[in-house]
Write a protein that holds these residues in place. Structure first.
Motif: not given
Length: 262
Positions: A94-96, A99-100, A115, A117, A158-160
């Protein structure tokens, strides 16, 4: 010659069953060495909860015109015990979350390893399916259906999760090419999640396949979508007049309350 190399022994007890178990978010978090939590928050119209869901008391909504009493939707949360390396590394990452986790900016998630959400109920329901995809091997078959494809596409966006987005997109293209009468199943979620690309294709196919789609299926379409579809250049009224009457009758029965107040 008998070559005896002895059996494996690392001292102490080790369960073969535990050793042969693939890593999953579904395992006991202590045994799987989970290092992160995802709390999914959503609403439900009923008081039926599974054993892992907890009701959230939303004090901010109290006294602000929100529904109350037995008919009020419940805000619930469910916690998923996951693993950072699965979320952020590999072809199904997941790119989301990548990155986080790599962000140098100090955020609350870094301190709490959690997280939180908020998702629509249909997305919250399919969130575990997205996690299953991320935890499975990249060559494992992933099952998508017309009724969950748009929501899975939303979650992937949304989550990439690029791999999931690609797989779901391939499924939708193949399904609507081979079975265009499935188009109505995509409409409601495409509207809810503002998926204009899928909605555009679905509207065109619903018009093209107008005489092949069953009235009871057509009746489930949102009223405004049906109205818009009637103006589609793909709809040939002269050839479909009898079928048009049956579909309109089915829509009117199913949306009687909306029509009465419009």
């Amino acid at each position: 010659m008998n070559v005896d190399l002895h059996s494996f022994n690392f001292g102490g007890e080790d369960s073969d069953a535990e050793g042969n178990t693939c890593l999953s978010w579904r395992l006991d978090p202590e045994k799987s060495l989970s290092d992160y939590k995802i709390t999914i928050i959503t609403t439900t119209p009923t008081a039926t909860l599974d054993e892992q869901e907890v009701v959230v008391v939303d004090h901010e909504s109290e006294g602000k015109g929100q529904p109350s009493g037995d008919n009020a939707p419940l805000k619930i949360q469910k916690v998923y015990y996951v693993h950072k390396h699965v979320l952020a590394v590999g072809p199904r990452r997941s790119q989301y979350f990548a990155r986080l986790f790599r962000s140098g900016i100090e955020v609350a998630e870094h301190t709490s390893d959690t997280s939180s959400i908020e998702l629509e109920p249909s997305a919250a329901k399919l969130f575990p399916k997205m996690l299953d995809f991320m935890y499975s091997w990249h060559n494992e078959k992933f099952v998508v259906t017309p009724k969950d494809a748009v929501v899975m596409r939303y979650l992937a966006s949304y989550f990439g999760v690029k791999a999931l987005y690609t797989d779901v997109g391939d499924f939708i293209r193949q399904d609507l090419t081979q079975r265009p009468t499935n188009a109505p199943f995509y409409v409601a979620d495409a509207i809810l999640y503002q998926d204009e690309k899928v909605l555009e294709v679905a509207k065109s196919l619903c018009a093209q396949e107008f005489n092949k789609i069953k009235p009871e299926v057509m009746a489930e379409l949102p009223l405004q979508f049906f109205r818009d579809m009637l103006s589609s250049p793909n709809l040939i009224r002269e050839e479909n007049s009898d079928i048009l009457s049956r579909h309109v009758a089915a829509i009117c029965r199913n949306h009687a309350g909306e029509i009465d107040h419009s």
